[in-house]
Design a protein around this motif. Structure first.
Motif, short mmCIF file in Angstrom:
data_model
loop_
_atom_site.label_atom_id
_atom_site.label_comp_id
_atom_site.label_asym_id
_atom_site.label_seq_id
_atom_site.Cartn_x
_atom_site.Cartn_y
_atom_site.Cartn_z
N UNK A 1 -15.18 8.78 20.26
CA UNK A 1 -15.93 9.76 20.58
C UNK A 1 -16.68 9.49 22.06
N UNK A 2 -16.65 8.36 22.37
CA UNK A 2 -17.69 8.01 23.45
C UNK A 2 -16.93 7.44 24.85
N UNK A 3 -15.43 7.39 24.57
CA UNK A 3 -15.03 6.79 25.75
C UNK A 3 -13.77 7.51 26.17
N UNK A 4 -13.80 8.29 27.24
CA UNK A 4 -12.55 9.43 27.44
C UNK A 4 -11.57 8.40 27.81
N UNK A 5 -11.50 7.52 28.60
CA UNK A 5 -10.30 6.68 29.08
C UNK A 5 -9.65 6.30 27.69
N UNK A 6 -10.03 5.54 26.66
CA UNK A 6 -9.78 5.39 25.57
C UNK A 6 -8.99 6.37 24.69
N UNK A 7 -9.83 7.41 24.56
CA UNK A 7 -9.42 8.58 23.86
C UNK A 7 -8.23 9.34 24.21
N UNK A 8 -8.10 9.24 25.69
CA UNK A 8 -6.75 9.92 26.44
C UNK A 8 -5.58 9.04 26.53
N UNK A 9 -5.77 7.73 26.15
CA UNK A 9 -4.80 6.74 26.13
C UNK A 9 -3.48 7.11 25.36
N UNK A 10 -2.33 6.54 25.58
CA UNK A 10 -1.15 7.00 24.81
C UNK A 10 -1.20 6.51 23.45
N UNK A 11 -1.69 5.18 23.09
CA UNK A 11 -1.84 4.67 21.72
C UNK A 11 -3.17 3.71 21.59
N UNK A 12 -3.78 3.73 20.52
CA UNK A 12 -5.04 3.13 20.10
C UNK A 12 -4.57 2.45 18.64
N UNK A 13 -4.10 1.38 18.71
CA UNK A 13 -3.22 0.63 17.60
C UNK A 13 -4.58 -0.32 16.72
N UNK A 14 -4.72 0.00 15.68
CA UNK A 14 -5.99 -0.63 15.07
C UNK A 14 -5.42 -1.54 13.86
N UNK A 15 -6.22 -2.66 13.56
CA UNK A 15 -5.87 -3.49 12.31
C UNK A 15 -7.33 -3.89 11.96
N UNK A 16 -7.65 -4.41 10.69
CA UNK A 16 -8.82 -5.16 10.31
C UNK A 16 -8.63 -5.71 9.10
N UNK A 17 -9.28 -6.72 8.84
CA UNK A 17 -9.26 -7.59 7.50
C UNK A 17 -10.57 -7.88 7.24
N UNK A 18 -11.23 -7.56 6.10
CA UNK A 18 -12.63 -7.55 5.70
C UNK A 18 -12.61 -8.15 4.26
N UNK A 19 -13.34 -9.33 4.16
CA UNK A 19 -13.57 -9.95 2.67
C UNK A 19 -14.83 -9.29 2.08
N UNK A 20 -14.49 -8.74 0.93
CA UNK A 20 -15.55 -7.78 0.16
C UNK A 20 -16.20 -8.84 -0.86
N UNK A 21 -17.07 -8.40 -1.56
CA UNK A 21 -17.77 -8.99 -2.94
C UNK A 21 -16.81 -9.26 -3.90
N UNK A 22 -17.13 -10.02 -4.62
CA UNK A 22 -16.39 -10.48 -5.94
C UNK A 22 -14.91 -10.69 -5.65
N UNK A 23 -14.78 -11.31 -4.45
CA UNK A 23 -13.39 -11.94 -4.29
C UNK A 23 -12.41 -10.83 -3.82
N UNK A 24 -12.86 -9.50 -3.46
CA UNK A 24 -12.04 -8.50 -3.28
C UNK A 24 -11.75 -8.57 -1.72
N UNK A 25 -10.85 -8.05 -1.08
CA UNK A 25 -10.51 -7.91 0.28
C UNK A 25 -10.09 -6.69 0.58
N UNK A 26 -10.03 -6.32 2.04
CA UNK A 26 -9.44 -5.22 2.46
C UNK A 26 -8.68 -5.40 3.93
N UNK A 27 -7.66 -4.95 4.09
CA UNK A 27 -6.76 -5.06 5.08
C UNK A 27 -6.04 -3.76 5.19
N UNK A 28 -6.00 -3.16 6.70
CA UNK A 28 -5.40 -1.77 6.80
C UNK A 28 -5.11 -1.92 8.28
N UNK A 29 -4.23 -0.91 8.70
CA UNK A 29 -3.80 -0.90 10.31
C UNK A 29 -3.49 0.61 10.41
#
Length: 279
Positions: free
Chosen positions: A180-208
């Motif tokens: 929303x705030x960076x025009x040069x990123x928004x207009x790029x060809x691709x913005x490839x994303x990944x994250x890994x997060x440890x949650x509570x009670x031994x849960x974990x979240x991974x996505x891309x």
């Protein structure tokens, strides 16, 4: 012109716009004098100033020289060009490391210095108002991104941003804020994303998210798994240069991501014989 400078020019013009760094038309080509148009802090506003930069034959072992201002937007207040010249010279001094190209880091450092120089001093408030219940992405503070060096090959440029995250909603919010705030990123060809997060009670979240670069997100997530990184997200932006890279593009995506993780202090660079391995 050496290869490192050629790649740096291509990277800067991919990220900030085609006319960011151009040869000076009034100086002979052998002078290695370029016009650097400083990108604005706010993507919707006009550029601030242009500077004359000279690259010595031994660059990047020796830093470039910021010779003078070239031009200034006439709508800007008097003294803006002189201020920008001084701040950019300070930025070069701060970021240059012998053997490493530095203009991208210098521009980012200049923007930080400019923010400090132009931020108003807050006045005390006798009765602070309560925070609003919700805010749009553009009004939230910017996420604490750590940027990689830009990687350029066949005129395509790859740049990674890494950031600590503690929840999926935070990761999604940071990505939304960036787009929303960076025009040069928004207009790029691709913005490839990944994250890994440890949650509570031994849960974990991974996505891309491939963002149109098929299989790139999964490879980025696999890199994070191999490196055993948690509670962090990465966004690799690609500006396509018009020539297909084939499978090589995946290596460049991971190279940018890994450099971002190193700069964020999440991993250390491998060494051979007591020296850092080159990219």
């Amino acid at each position: 012109m050496n290869e490192a400078l050629q790649d740096e020019i291509a990277a800067l013009n991919s990220i900030y716009g085609d006319s960011t760094l151009l040869p000076s038309p009034t100086d002979p080509p052998t002078s290695s004098i370029y016009i650097l148009t400083l990108p604005p802090l706010d993507p919707s506003s006009p550029p601030s100033s242009s500077l004359l930069i000279q690259f010595p034959p031994s660059y990047p072992d020796v830093p470039p020289s910021t010779l003078s201002t070239h031009s200034s937007n006439p709508a800007l207040p008097k003294g803006t060009a002189a201020r920008d010249l001084s701040l950019f010279r300070d930025a070069i001094t701060q970021v240059h490391t012998p053997g490493q190209v530095c203009l991208f880091d210098a521009i980012e450092s200049f923007n930080d210095l400019l923010t400090l120089a132009t931020s108003p001093v807050p006045s005390p408030s006798p009765s602070p108002s309560p925070p609003p219940q919700s805010q749009p992405e553009t009004s939230l503070p910017p996420p604490p991104w750590i940027l990689s060096a830009p990687f350029t090959e066949l005129k395509s440029t790859f740049l990674a941003r890494t950031c600590p995250v503690t929840s999926v909603s935070q990761a999604k919010g940071y990505l939304a804020h960036l787009l929303a705030t960076d025009k040069k990123v928004r207009s790029a060809t691709h913005n490839i994303t990944a994250w890994r997060i440890r949650g509570e009670n031994g849960t974990s979240y991974q996505d891309c998210d491939d963002d149109g670069e098929t299989a790139a997100g999964g490879r980025l997530l696999h890199l994070m798994q191999v490196m055993d990184l948690w509670d962090v997200m990465v966004v690799v932006t690609r500006w396509y240069g018009g020539q297909k890279l084939g499978p090589r593009r995946f290596a460049l995506i991971n190279m940018a991501a890994r450099d971002g993780f190193v700069r964020a202090g999440l991993v250390t660079e491998e060494k051979e014989g007591g020296r850092k391995k080159g990219r």
